[in-house]
Write an enzyme that holds these catalytic residues in place. Structure first.
Site, PDB file in Angstrom:
ATOM      1  N   GLU A   1       7.085   1.700  -9.518  1.00 51.51           N
ATOM      2  CA  GLU A   1       5.743   2.099  -9.979  1.00 51.51           C
ATOM      3  C   GLU A   1       5.238   1.163 -11.080  1.00 51.51           C
ATOM      4  O   GLU A   1       4.621   1.590 -12.061  1.00 51.51           O
ATOM      5  CB  GLU A   1       5.737   3.555 -10.446  1.00 51.51           C
ATOM      6  CG  GLU A   1       6.194   4.563  -9.418  1.00 51.51           C
ATOM      7  CD  GLU A   1       5.276   4.681  -8.192  1.00 51.51           C
ATOM      8  OE1 GLU A   1       4.143   4.139  -8.205  1.00 51.51           O
ATOM      9  OE2 GLU A   1       5.706   5.332  -7.215  1.00 51.51           O
TER      10      GLU A   1
ATOM     11  N   LYS B   1       8.072   1.026  -0.823  1.00 53.54           N
ATOM     12  CA  LYS B   1       8.375   0.294  -2.053  1.00 53.54           C
ATOM     13  C   LYS B   1       9.532   0.949  -2.806  1.00 53.54           C
ATOM     14  O   LYS B   1      10.469   0.270  -3.221  1.00 53.54           O
ATOM     15  CB  LYS B   1       7.130   0.230  -2.951  1.00 53.54           C
ATOM     16  CG  LYS B   1       5.970  -0.550  -2.362  1.00 53.54           C
ATOM     17  CD  LYS B   1       4.753  -0.516  -3.253  1.00 53.54           C
ATOM     18  CE  LYS B   1       4.211   0.874  -3.523  1.00 53.54           C
ATOM     19  NZ  LYS B   1       3.758   1.624  -2.350  1.00 53.54           N
TER      20      LYS B   1
ATOM     21  N   CYS C   1      -2.132   0.633   9.162  1.00 54.87           N
ATOM     22  CA  CYS C   1      -3.207   1.623   9.233  1.00 54.87           C
ATOM     23  C   CYS C   1      -3.029   2.431  10.528  1.00 54.87           C
ATOM     24  O   CYS C   1      -2.285   2.019  11.423  1.00 54.87           O
ATOM     25  CB  CYS C   1      -4.539   0.872   9.256  1.00 54.87           C
ATOM     26  SG  CYS C   1      -6.030   1.881   9.383  1.00 54.87           S
TER      27      CYS C   1
ATOM     28  N   CYS D   1      -6.399  -0.083   6.676  1.00 51.01           N
ATOM     29  CA  CYS D   1      -6.839  -1.476   6.685  1.00 51.01           C
ATOM     30  C   CYS D   1      -8.164  -1.538   5.910  1.00 51.01           C
ATOM     31  O   CYS D   1      -8.813  -0.511   5.673  1.00 51.01           O
ATOM     32  CB  CYS D   1      -7.004  -1.986   8.115  1.00 51.01           C
ATOM     33  SG  CYS D   1      -8.314  -1.168   9.057  1.00 51.01           S
TER      34      CYS D   1
ATOM     35  N   ALA E   1       0.847  -1.198   0.000  1.00 54.27           N
ATOM     36  CA  ALA E   1       0.000   0.000   0.000  1.00 54.27           C
ATOM     37  C   ALA E   1       0.882   1.247   0.000  1.00 54.27           C
ATOM     38  O   ALA E   1       2.106   1.171   0.168  1.00 54.27           O
ATOM     39  CB  ALA E   1      -0.914  -0.013   1.227  1.00 54.27           C
TER      40      ALA E   1
END
Length: 190
Positions: free
Chosen positions: A83, A15, A140, A177, A10
């Site tokens: 990406e 990343k 979250c 979440c 997410a």
């Protein structure tokens, strides 16, 4: 043996930082990894990948990669794609070709789903064809695993309709979440 990796997470799961670290690890060992991203992602400027924590590196584009010759690609020990959710089916097929026919590993980083919890085209084909699929985790606000990307407006209200692609970071998106995404709760109730 070369493999196609898809490492998804997410928003805010590091990343891009992971992609930059992998590229640097190859460099540190005297190897050469090609860092690429789809040209659509121009948030950081032309030919630049930048993470939220300040790591930054020059890159090429996936669109340039697919124009390279076999010999040019085989000069690299690895291809790292950031990406990757923005890749087309044809571009993902080319990544498969790099792995299977040119025996160069490809490591892709990207979102699995958009703000409406729909798969991105690149992610869908990577989930279908990757040899290794790994989740990069984040949390979250409630502390549970965040697997959904919530888009919000200037008033801090969650948006549930609109274009699939709106480039942004913490200014437009947050990770939630599933429960809080479904309830449209960007933060605890006051």
């Amino acid at each position: 043996m070369a493999k196609l990796y898809f490492r998804y997470g997410a928003m805010g799961s590091s990343k891009t930082a992971n992609a930059l670290m992998v590229q640097y690890n190859y460099y540190e060992r005297g190897k050469c990894a090609l860092l690429v991203k789809p040209q659509l992602d121009n948030r950081d400027g032309e030919g630049v990948i930048s993470s939220r924590i300040g790591l930054k590196q020059n890159c090429s584009y996936v669109e340039e990669l697919v124009q390279m010759t076999q010999e040019e690609i085989q000069k690299y020990d690895c291809v790292v794609v950031d990406e990757a959710q923005f890749c087309t089916k044809e571009q993902v097929e080319f990544l498969v070709h790099i792995v299977d026919d040119l025996t160069v590993p490809v490591i892709c980083y990207g979102l699995r789903t958009d703000f409406q919890r729909n798969l991105f085209p690149g992610s869908m084909w990577l989930l279908a064809w990757a040899d290794v699929i790994e989740e990069i985790k984040t949390v979250c606000w409630c502390g549970k695993a965040a697997t959904c990307n919530a888009r919000f407006n200037e008033d801090g209200e969650m948006i549930t309709e609109g274009d699939q692609v709106v480039l942004g970071a913490n200014d437009n998106y947050t990770a939630l979440c599933r429960k809080h995404h479904r309830r449209k709760m960007l933060r605890p109730m006051s």
